[in-house]
Design a protein around this motif. Structure first.
Motif, PDB file in Angstrom:
ATOM      1  N   LEU A   1     -20.819 -41.453  32.775  1.00 45.19           N
ATOM      2  CA  LEU A   1     -22.210 -41.167  32.400  1.00 45.19           C
ATOM      3  C   LEU A   1     -23.167 -41.995  33.264  1.00 45.19           C
ATOM      4  CD1 LEU A   1     -21.887 -41.033  28.506  1.00 45.19           C
ATOM      5  CD2 LEU A   1     -22.552 -39.133  29.993  1.00 45.19           C
ATOM      6  N   GLN A   2     -22.786 -43.257  33.498  1.00 48.76           N
ATOM      7  CA  GLN A   2     -23.643 -44.124  34.309  1.00 48.76           C
ATOM      8  C   GLN A   2     -23.767 -43.581  35.738  1.00 48.76           C
ATOM      9  OE1 GLN A   2     -22.293 -48.144  35.013  1.00 48.76           O
ATOM     10  NE2 GLN A   2     -24.342 -48.910  34.535  1.00 48.76           N
ATOM     11  N   GLU A   3     -22.630 -43.126  36.256  1.00 51.59           N
ATOM     12  CA  GLU A   3     -22.657 -42.518  37.597  1.00 51.59           C
ATOM     13  C   GLU A   3     -23.617 -41.344  37.638  1.00 51.59           C
ATOM     14  OE1 GLU A   3     -19.238 -40.943  40.045  1.00 51.59           O
ATOM     15  OE2 GLU A   3     -18.229 -42.562  38.951  1.00 51.59           O
ATOM     16  N   ALA A   4     -23.538 -40.509  36.608  1.00 51.29           N
ATOM     17  CA  ALA A   4     -24.407 -39.333  36.538  1.00 51.29           C
ATOM     18  C   ALA A   4     -25.864 -39.756  36.451  1.00 51.29           C
ATOM     19  CB  ALA A   4     -24.025 -38.467  35.344  1.00 51.29           C
ATOM     20  N   LYS A   5     -26.105 -40.821  35.697  1.00 56.75           N
ATOM     21  CA  LYS A   5     -27.468 -41.342  35.575  1.00 56.75           C
ATOM     22  C   LYS A   5     -27.980 -41.823  36.924  1.00 56.75           C
ATOM     23  CE  LYS A   5     -30.097 -45.053  33.408  1.00 56.75           C
ATOM     24  NZ  LYS A   5     -30.156 -46.021  32.309  1.00 56.75           N
ATOM     25  N   GLU A   6     -27.119 -42.559  37.638  1.00 55.36           N
ATOM     26  CA  GLU A   6     -27.552 -43.112  38.922  1.00 55.36           C
ATOM     27  C   GLU A   6     -27.896 -42.016  39.910  1.00 55.36           C
ATOM     28  OE1 GLU A   6     -24.408 -45.852  39.783  1.00 55.36           O
ATOM     29  OE2 GLU A   6     -25.154 -47.272  38.263  1.00 55.36           O
ATOM     30  N   GLU A   7     -27.103 -40.953  39.895  1.00 58.12           N
ATOM     31  CA  GLU A   7     -27.386 -39.886  40.850  1.00 58.12           C
ATOM     32  C   GLU A   7     -28.599 -39.056  40.462  1.00 58.12           C
ATOM     33  OE1 GLU A   7     -24.194 -37.168  42.206  1.00 58.12           O
ATOM     34  OE2 GLU A   7     -25.799 -35.672  42.303  1.00 58.12           O
ATOM     35  N   THR A   8     -28.728 -38.729  39.160  1.00 56.84           N
ATOM     36  CA  THR A   8     -29.743 -37.755  38.747  1.00 56.84           C
ATOM     37  C   THR A   8     -31.010 -38.382  38.194  1.00 56.84           C
ATOM     38  OG1 THR A   8     -28.839 -37.670  36.516  1.00 56.84           O
ATOM     39  CG2 THR A   8     -27.970 -36.069  38.105  1.00 56.84           C
ATOM     40  N   GLY A   9     -30.926 -39.635  37.773  1.00 53.07           N
ATOM     41  CA  GLY A   9     -32.090 -40.243  37.137  1.00 53.07           C
ATOM     42  C   GLY A   9     -32.248 -39.873  35.666  1.00 53.07           C
ATOM     43  N   LEU A  10     -31.332 -39.067  35.156  1.00 61.11           N
ATOM     44  CA  LEU A  10     -31.397 -38.721  33.730  1.00 61.11           C
ATOM     45  C   LEU A  10     -31.076 -39.957  32.884  1.00 61.11           C
ATOM     46  CD1 LEU A  10     -29.316 -35.413  33.865  1.00 61.11           C
ATOM     47  CD2 LEU A  10     -31.745 -35.560  33.256  1.00 61.11           C
ATOM     48  N   ALA A  11     -31.779 -40.111  31.753  1.00 60.51           N
ATOM     49  CA  ALA A  11     -31.384 -41.142  30.791  1.00 60.51           C
ATOM     50  C   ALA A  11     -30.144 -40.651  30.051  1.00 60.51           C
ATOM     51  CB  ALA A  11     -32.530 -41.418  29.833  1.00 60.51           C
ATOM     52  N   ILE A  12     -29.459 -41.576  29.369  1.00 56.11           N
ATOM     53  CA  ILE A  12     -28.183 -41.249  28.722  1.00 56.11           C
ATOM     54  C   ILE A  12     -28.272 -41.446  27.216  1.00 56.11           C
ATOM     55  CG2 ILE A  12     -25.738 -41.956  28.532  1.00 56.11           C
ATOM     56  CD1 ILE A  12     -26.431 -40.682  31.240  1.00 56.11           C
ATOM     57  N   VAL A  13     -27.838 -40.418  26.450  1.00 57.24           N
ATOM     58  CA  VAL A  13     -27.626 -40.593  25.010  1.00 57.24           C
ATOM     59  C   VAL A  13     -26.147 -40.336  24.735  1.00 57.24           C
ATOM     60  CG1 VAL A  13     -28.331 -38.188  24.461  1.00 57.24           C
ATOM     61  CG2 VAL A  13     -28.313 -39.915  22.663  1.00 57.24           C
ATOM     62  N   THR A  14     -25.518 -41.274  24.030  1.00 57.41           N
ATOM     63  CA  THR A  14     -24.087 -41.113  23.748  1.00 57.41           C
ATOM     64  C   THR A  14     -23.759 -41.798  22.430  1.00 57.41           C
ATOM     65  OG1 THR A  14     -21.884 -41.166  24.779  1.00 57.41           O
ATOM     66  CG2 THR A  14     -23.218 -43.162  24.975  1.00 57.41           C
ATOM     67  N   GLU A  15     -22.706 -41.305  21.789  1.00 57.85           N
ATOM     68  CA  GLU A  15     -22.410 -41.737  20.415  1.00 57.85           C
ATOM     69  C   GLU A  15     -21.670 -43.071  20.367  1.00 57.85           C
ATOM     70  OE1 GLU A  15     -20.964 -38.689  17.885  1.00 57.85           O
ATOM     71  OE2 GLU A  15     -20.447 -40.075  16.257  1.00 57.85           O
ATOM     72  N   VAL A  16     -21.985 -43.841  19.328  1.00 53.66           N
ATOM     73  CA  VAL A  16     -21.218 -45.047  19.032  1.00 53.66           C
ATOM     74  C   VAL A  16     -20.668 -44.896  17.617  1.00 53.66           C
ATOM     75  CG1 VAL A  16     -23.295 -46.314  18.296  1.00 53.66           C
ATOM     76  CG2 VAL A  16     -21.238 -47.573  18.979  1.00 53.66           C
ATOM     77  N   MET A  17     -19.398 -45.221  17.429  1.00 53.87           N
ATOM     78  CA  MET A  17     -18.742 -44.941  16.154  1.00 53.87           C
ATOM     79  C   MET A  17     -18.435 -46.179  15.323  1.00 53.87           C
ATOM     80  SD  MET A  17     -15.989 -42.080  17.317  1.00 53.87           S
ATOM     81  CE  MET A  17     -15.069 -42.223  15.777  1.00 53.87           C
ATOM     82  N   ALA A  18     -18.428 -47.356  15.950  1.00 53.23           N
ATOM     83  CA  ALA A  18     -18.008 -48.544  15.204  1.00 53.23           C
ATOM     84  C   ALA A  18     -18.889 -49.722  15.588  1.00 53.23           C
ATOM     85  CB  ALA A  18     -16.549 -48.873  15.536  1.00 53.23           C
ATOM     86  N   PRO A  19     -19.131 -50.630  14.623  1.00 52.88           N
ATOM     87  CA  PRO A  19     -19.963 -51.803  14.912  1.00 52.88           C
ATOM     88  C   PRO A  19     -19.455 -52.571  16.130  1.00 52.88           C
ATOM     89  CG  PRO A  19     -19.472 -51.684  12.553  1.00 52.88           C
ATOM     90  CD  PRO A  19     -18.675 -50.613  13.215  1.00 52.88           C
ATOM     91  N   HIS A  20     -18.138 -52.693  16.287  1.00 52.96           N
ATOM     92  CA  HIS A  20     -17.627 -53.506  17.390  1.00 52.96           C
ATOM     93  C   HIS A  20     -17.768 -52.826  18.754  1.00 52.96           C
ATOM     94  CE1 HIS A  20     -14.034 -51.340  15.693  1.00 52.96           C
ATOM     95  NE2 HIS A  20     -13.967 -50.968  16.951  1.00 52.96           N
ATOM     96  N   ASP A  21     -18.168 -51.546  18.770  1.00 57.27           N
ATOM     97  CA  ASP A  21     -18.414 -50.882  20.051  1.00 57.27           C
ATOM     98  C   ASP A  21     -19.888 -50.864  20.425  1.00 57.27           C
ATOM     99  OD1 ASP A  21     -15.714 -50.217  20.469  1.00 57.27           O
ATOM    100  OD2 ASP A  21     -15.898 -48.375  19.294  1.00 57.27           O
ATOM    101  N   VAL A  22     -20.750 -51.337  19.544  1.00 55.20           N
ATOM    102  CA  VAL A  22     -22.189 -51.210  19.793  1.00 55.20           C
ATOM    103  C   VAL A  22     -22.583 -51.904  21.082  1.00 55.20           C
ATOM    104  CG1 VAL A  22     -24.473 -51.929  18.957  1.00 55.20           C
ATOM    105  CG2 VAL A  22     -22.855 -50.806  17.388  1.00 55.20           C
ATOM    106  N   GLU A  23     -22.073 -53.104  21.262  1.00 55.90           N
ATOM    107  CA  GLU A  23     -22.469 -53.868  22.450  1.00 55.90           C
ATOM    108  C   GLU A  23     -22.034 -53.151  23.720  1.00 55.90           C
ATOM    109  OE1 GLU A  23     -21.183 -58.043  22.383  1.00 55.90           O
ATOM    110  OE2 GLU A  23     -21.539 -57.974  24.561  1.00 55.90           O
TER     111      GLU A  23
END
Lengths: 338, 338, 338, 338
Positions: B151-173
Motif C-alpha cells: 500500500l505504501q508503494e502504491a501511495k508513493e507512486e500515485t500520491g493517494l492516501a491510504i485507508v486500511t483496516e486494523v483488527m487488534a489493539p496490538h496492531d494499531v501502532e
C-alpha cells in the motif's frame, strides 16, 4: 415456460399454441409485442418439461424456462418496462410521478386545502386513506365511503387522480368506484384473498412491500394480481423493520435498482412511512430519485400536529413545495420530467 | 454538560472553569471555536446538576445539559461540522471524497494496477485490506505487514492516501505507521479495547457501523475514540442485516441525513458491502450522494472473478471510471466537488 | 476432508498419512478414538480433491469430505460429544452445570455474598465480569485485575470455578491466570484476533453467540479457536436482536437442539441476557433444560437495584435458590444431575 | 379505564354506571366475576380523565386507568386467566391441549389416517388447512369447502374438535359452520377486516403471531376481536423472522411467560412453523411445555415426502406418538394433564 413465437407467426399459429398449452393443463398468458408475440405458460412446476415439445410446433421460435418463482412479473418473460396508465399519466415512463396527500382523509377543508396545495406544487395524484388499517382498534379507523366521496370532490376540483387503500375483498368494488389506483397496504401484502380480488378489477393496483417481506415475496404477491388478469401493478418500497430505533422503518432503497432488474413493473418509493421522521423525507426523496424510482408517495398535511394519524411524518404544505423544487434537478439528471 | 463561555472570555477565565470542572470530578473537553470556546464536562450522569453552579462564574454565558447518551459526538456540543484532514484533503467539507481499491491487497501488480486506475478516475484515497477479518479461519487472512508495504508503494507512486483496516489493539501502532486513515470493520464496531487504543493515535479513524447496531450505538463507539482524545472520526454506513435475501446487507441510507442531524462528524457510505451485488453499486452510489454523504468507499478489482475475497461486489476498473463520471453531476447538485 | 483409518492401523501408518497430508499443504488434526483414529485435513477448499489419493494408502479405510464450512467443530468429524473439563467438572456430560454470579464484580462483600449463596444453592461455577464491554464509554468499565483477584478469593473460599470475560488479546494471559474458563462476549464473537489468541491457551473458552450472528457463524468462530489447537470450547446461546421490544433480546432455544446436531461441543444457555427481564428467567431456564442444554449462565446479585450493570435482569439470591429447586426435576427428566 | 364496583353493588347501580359511561362517549364492557363486577370503559384516550368522576357514583369502589394500549386483553382489567371452551375441552386450564394434523387437507385417506393416529396418540383437536395462504399463486391453494367437509367427517368419526384457517371476511360464515376454532394465520394477523368479522362470531379464534410483529401488536390484534364482542381468543407463538438461516423462523418461547404476565388469554405454541425443521419439533415441544404453554399445534402427515405443503416440518405418525409420550412427564411437572 415462455413460448417465443417467430416474427411472422400468424394468429392461427398463436391460437394453436395457446390451445396446446391449455390441453397440457397450463394457463395461457399471451403478450403481444410490436415485433413478435410471446406466450407465458403458467402452472404447476412439476412436469413442465413436456412444454418443450412445442418447440417443433409451426410458428414457434423457442421455448424458454423461467427460473424465477415469479413468472408474469419477471423480466425473463417481459423485457420491456411496463407503464401503468392513469388517465393521461403513464407511470413507469419518462414522467416522474409524485403522489401526495394526507395519511387519512379527515374532513372537507383538510382534504381540499391539501389537494389544491399539492396540485400547485406539481403532484399529479392525490393520496388519502378512507379505510385505515390501524394497529389499535381504538385508533381512528377512517371515514370510509364518506372519505371516498371527499376524495372524489377533490379530484373534480383539481383534476388530480386518486390513490387510496382498500383493506378487504368486499370493499374492492366500492373503492374501485372512486379510486384511480387501489392501494394495498404493507400489512395486507400477503392478504391473498384481497390480492385475488384485485386481480379481477380493471384498475391499477399500488402494492406496498410488507414490514418483513423479501422482494421475492413482494413479486409473488404481484404475481397473484397479474395471474388473475390485471396487468397494472405498481410496486412500492416503504421500509422494512430492522434493529434501528431512531427511524420507524429502514427504507431499503436498493430495492429500487434490484426490482428494476427483476421485474418490468414500475417502482415507487414512500419515504414518509419509510423513515417516519419528517426531516428525513426530503433527503430520502432525493436519494430515491437518484436510485432510479419511477415516483414518490409523500404524506402532506396542512396541520400535522393535529393530524388524526402519522402527524410526525407528514410534511407541511410549504415543505412539500420545497421538496418538489429540490428534487426537480435530480429528476432531470435521471432523464425524466416532473 | 456543556459550559458555553462568553465571546470575550479570557484564557484565565477558561482555565479557571476547567479547574472547577475537574474539582467536581468530571473530565474536561474544551472546544476552541472562532468566536467562542465551549467546554464539555464529561462523566457520570448522576450529580451533574452541581455543574449548573458554574453559571455564575465569570466568563460563563450558559450551562447546557446534553441529553443524548453520546456527548462529544453530539451536535448539542459541537454545532459546526467537523472536517477530518488527511494531508491536503478535508473530509466532511466541500470536497466529496471517494476511497476506492480492492477488498484485500493480494500482490504488487494487483494493487498497483488498481491504484493507478482509481487515481486516474478521480479517487483520492486508496482502500485495501492487509489484515482481513474473515468469518472462516480457512479463508485468506491478508498479507499483513507485506500488504501494508505494498500500500505504501502504491501511495508513493500515485500520491493517494491510504485507508486500511486494523483488527487488534496490538496492531494499531504497526498499521498507523503505514495508513493515513485506520479503519475499524463492522465486526469490530464494539471491540472497545480496540476503540480505546485508537483514541490515543494521532490519525483519523474510519468507523464502520456494525451488522446489527443502531446509530446510537455507532455514535457511542465513536465516543470511545473521541473521549480518549482523538477527535478525527469518520463514520461509515455499510448496511445492516435484515430479512432481505437478494442483497448481502440492507444499505440504510437514511442513516446519512440522520447522522448529520445527530453528530458533527463526517459520514461516508460503502455501497459495495452495503449491497454485495455489483450491479447495485452505481445506483446506490448516486443515491448516497443525493442523501448527503461526505464520500464513498468502493471496492474495485482488476479481475473480480479471481479476487481472494468479495469478488461479487467489486467493480471492474472501467465500471469504477463510469461510476465516477455518473456521480459527478449529482455531487455538483449537492454543492460539492469531486 | 476426514481420513478414516482402519481399526488395526499402526502408528507408523497413521504418521505416514499425516506426513502425506502436510506435504499436500494441509494442516493435520488427528483424533484418536477408542476404536480407531480419524485424521482431519484442514485448509484451502480448492484442490482438496487430491486428498482422495490417500484412499489407496495402507491403513486408510476411507476419505470423506466434510461439507459444512466448519470442520473441527463438526459432527461429521467428531461423532462423540466433547466434554470440557474444569477441575473435577465435566461440561457436556451427565452433570447439568449452573454458572451464576453478578454481571460485574463490584466489591468484596458483593462478590463474596453472591459466591456463598450460589454455591449453597447448587451452582458449581461463579461468573462475574472484571473487564466489562459497555456500549457507552461513560458506563462502569469493570475493576480489571482487582476484580480478578476478588474472584480468586471467592474461589478459594467456596471452591467454585471461575468464568470471566476477556476482551482483548493482550489481556488473555492475565485473565487466564485467574479464570478457569475464559468468556468471549457477544460483541466479540467475531473479534478474530482475540479468538486466535484464545486458541493458544490451555484453558476452556465459553463463546457467546453474537447479537446478530447465525449459528454457522458461531461455529466458524469456534473453529478459529479449535484450529489454533485449543479443543475446549463451550458454546453459549444468549439471545439475538429481533423486532420484539418487551425483551432485550430474543432467546433462540432452537439453537440448543440444532447445535447438538451440528457440533460435538457443549452448549449452555444464558436466559439473563437472553431475555433481559427478571421474571422471564425462571421459565426460560426450565425451557432451556427441556431443550437439551448442558448448563445455564445466570446473573445473580444480592441487591439488583444498586447493581453497577444489568440490575433489571439479575435474580435476587432467594430467586436463584428457587430457580435451582424448580429446575431440578426437569434436569432429572433429561437424565442428568444438577 | 376500569370501573371496579363494590362487592354488594346492585344490578341497578351497575346499569346506572354503564349508562353514565355511554353518555360520556365510551363503549361499555362489563365483566361479571364471582365476587364483584368490573366495567371496562373503552374508547378514545383523550379526555378519559372525566371518567374519574364516576368514583363518587353509588356502588363504585374505584376507577383505575389501564396503562397498556390493549385493554380487554390486559391483566390489568381481567386478573383471572380466561379459559376457552371447545365442547368439553377447556383451553387455558389444567388440561394441556395438543392440536395436531396435516398442514393441508389433501384427500380423505390422508386426513382420516392422520385423524385416527393423532387421536390415538392423545391429541384432542385436529388441525388441517382447507384455505391455504401460499406465498406463490402457483402453489396448492387448498380444497376449500371440500376440505372442510373432510374435516367434518374426521370429526364425526374420531370426536376430535376441528381448528382450521379462515383467510377472508366473506369466508368466516362458511368456515364457522365446520370449525370449532377459527385460525388466523401469521400473514393475516393485521388483516383488521378479518379480525373485526371474527369478533362477531360465536366461536373461539386461534390468533397466530405475525412474522415480524411484536407481542404488543399481537395483543392489539386480539383486542380487535375482543372489542367486537368475542371473548374467546387463543394466542399462538409460531416463530418470527430473524437473521438465523438454518431454521425457517426463530421460535420465541419467551413470548409464553411474557404473554402470561400481560394477558389473561391462553397461549399455545406451534413448533412446526416455529422451526421448520422436523428434528427440532420434539425438543422445542418439551421446551414449550416447560415455558408454561397451554398447548401445542403440531403438523403431522402420514407421508411427509409427498405432502402438498410443509413436508419438511411434518412429523410422521410414529414420531408424533413419540412426542406425546415424551412430553407427558413434562406436562405433569407443570401440574397439568395431557
Amino acid at each position: 415456460m415462455v413460448i417465443v413465437m417467430e416474427k411472422g407467426a400468424t394468429q392461427a399459429q398463436i391460437d394453436h399454441v395457446c390451445d396446446r398449452i391449455r390441453e397440457m393443463g397450463y394457463d395461457v398468458h399471451p403478450i403481444v409485442g410490436v415485433e413478435r408475440t410471446v406466450i407465458g405458460a403458467i402452472g404447476d412446476e412439476r412436469g413442465k418439461a413436456k412444454l418443450q415439445a412445442l418447440r417443433s410446433t409451426p410458428g414457434v421460435e423457442n421455448v424458454i424456462p423461467i427460473l424465477k418463482p415469479f413468472k408474469l412479473a419477471s423480466r425473463e418473460l417481459v423485457q420491456r418496462r411496463t407503464t401503468v396508465r392513469v388517465g393521461e399519466l403513464e407511470i413507469g415512463n419518462q414522467q416522474f410521478v409524485v403522489m401526495a396527500g394526507p395519511c387519512s382523509v379527515e374532513n372537507r377543508p383538510q382534504i381540499m386545502t391539501t389537494a389544491r396545495a399539492v396540485k400547485r406544487a406539481g403532484a399529479v395524484i392525490l393520496r388519502g386513506g378512507a379505510f385505515k388499517p390501524r394497529t389499535s382498534p381504538y385508533s381512528f379507523q377512517g371515514l370510509e365511503e364518506e372519505g371516498l366521496k371527499l376524495l372524489q370532490e377533490a379530484k373534480e376540483e383539481t383534476g388530480l387522480a386518486i390513490v387510496t387503500e382498500v383493506m378487504a375483498p368486499h370493499d374492492v368494488e366500492l373503492v374501485a368506484r372512486y379510486a384511480d389506483i387501489l392501494q394495498v397496504g404493507a400489512r395486507n401484502m400477503q392478504n391473498f384473498s384481497l390480492l385475488k380480488q384485485l386481480g379481477q378489477v380493471p384498475k391499477p393496483v399500488l402494492l406496498k412491500r410488507g414490514l418483513a417481506n423479501t422482494l421475492e415475496e413482494l413479486l409473488l404477491s404481484a404475481e397473484y394480481i397479474l395471474s388473475q388478469g390485471n396487468p397494472q401493478v405498481i410496486l412500492c418500497e416503504r421500509g422494512i423493520r430492522t434493529i434501528e430505533r431512531y427511524t420507524r422503518n429502514t427504507l431499503d432503497l436498493s430495492a429500487v435498482p434490484l426490482l428494476r432488474e427483476l421485474t418490468h413493473l414500475p417502482v415507487v418509493v414512500d419515504p414518509s412511512h419509510g423513515t417516519g421522521v419528517r426531516s428525513l423525507i426530503l433527503p430520502m426523496a432525493k436519494a430515491a430519485v437518484a436510485a432510479g424510482a419511477d415516483g414518490l408517495l409523500i404524506e402532506v398535511h396542512p396541520n400535522p400536529e393535529e393530524a388524526f394519524s402519522d402527524g410526525d411524518q407528514s410534511l407541511l404544505l410549504e415543505q412539500f413545495e420545497q421538496l418538489m423544487r429540490v428534487i426537480r434537478p435530480y429528476v432531470e439528471l435521471e432523464g425524466r420530467q416532473l
